[in-house]
Enzyme design. Sequence first.
Site, PDB file in Angstrom:
ATOM      1  CG  ASP A   1     -36.317  21.427-100.528  1.00 19.02           C
ATOM      2  OD1 ASP A   1     -35.409  20.722-100.421  1.00 19.02           O
ATOM      3  OD2 ASP A   1     -36.931  21.589 -99.629  1.00 19.02           O
TER       4      ASP A   1
ATOM      5  CB  CYS B   1     -33.745  26.781-102.534  1.00 23.04           C
ATOM      6  SG  CYS B   1     -33.903  25.010-103.350  1.00 23.04           S
TER       7      CYS B   1
ATOM      8  CB  CYS C   1     -28.881  23.262-101.034  1.00 21.02           C
ATOM      9  SG  CYS C   1     -30.229  23.936-102.104  1.00 21.02           S
TER      10      CYS C   1
ATOM     11  NE  ARG D   1     -36.549  19.311 -97.684  1.00 21.47           N
ATOM     12  CZ  ARG D   1     -35.044  18.556 -97.761  1.00 21.47           C
ATOM     13  NH1 ARG D   1     -35.545  17.381 -97.344  1.00 21.47           N
ATOM     14  NH2 ARG D   1     -34.620  18.713 -99.384  1.00 21.47           N
TER      15      ARG D   1
ATOM     16  CG  HIS E   1     -32.254  25.081 -98.320  1.00 22.16           C
ATOM     17  ND1 HIS E   1     -31.875  23.558 -98.458  1.00 22.16           N
ATOM     18  CD2 HIS E   1     -32.619  25.171 -99.585  1.00 22.16           C
ATOM     19  CE1 HIS E   1     -32.478  22.932 -98.858  1.00 22.16           C
ATOM     20  NE2 HIS E   1     -32.473  24.064-100.383  1.00 22.16           N
TER      21      HIS E   1
HETATM   22 ZN    ZN Z   1     -32.593  24.051-102.463  1.00 27.15          ZN
END
Ligand code: ZN
Length: 210
Positions: A42, A40, A99, A44, A96
């Site tokens: 993302d 992803c 999400c 993080r 994750h």
């Molecule tokens: Zn995500």
Amino acid sequence: MIEDLLQHNKTWAAERVASDPDYFRRLSGLQAPQYLWIGCSDSRVPANVITGLEPGEVFVHRNVANLLHPSDLNGLSVLQFAVEVLRVSHIIVCGHYGCGGVAAAVDGQRHGLIDHWLRPIKDLHERFEADLATLPDARARLARLCELNVEQTVMRVVQTPVVQDAWRSGRLLSVHGWVYGLDDGVIRDLGCTIASNHDARRFRRQPVGE
Ligand SMILES: [Zn+2]
């Protein structure tokens, strides 16, 4: 400040050379990662950081909610390059928990073009609705949907001509499904590793009653 990033980069490069004078010369001469990471976007969930891998050790493709559409030219090109040119041995699909992309797919709101990108998750949600309804709360349902989404991307990777051709030619190539926990920094292996069409047939997950 944006200038800080460039300053950090200078410091980082100087530290690398100080501890290993040949570091960049060696790295620039050869890219031979063992792993393709499909994760992803993302911020993080940075592939290298959470797996302890150094530059040069993992080929990375990231998009919102770690998806692979059948007509995704970008994702499919990355996959082909990784498998046929870099000759990676492992493809890791890593989602994750928590999400935002997975949550947005099923929150009933309109988000614009991203809704089209997230459509496979909406379909997955409808297909597994009865299974998800047995879970105690919305957080647990979202966590399960994040896992199901990883499994679905694993199956989509496996079904591509790129992976099928690699197996047909006798290559050892495994596709793994992992989920990372934002809360604790730990990656869970979902146990859906597929290394052949035999594995894929055995694994195919069905909703209850289908
Ligand atoms: Zn995500």
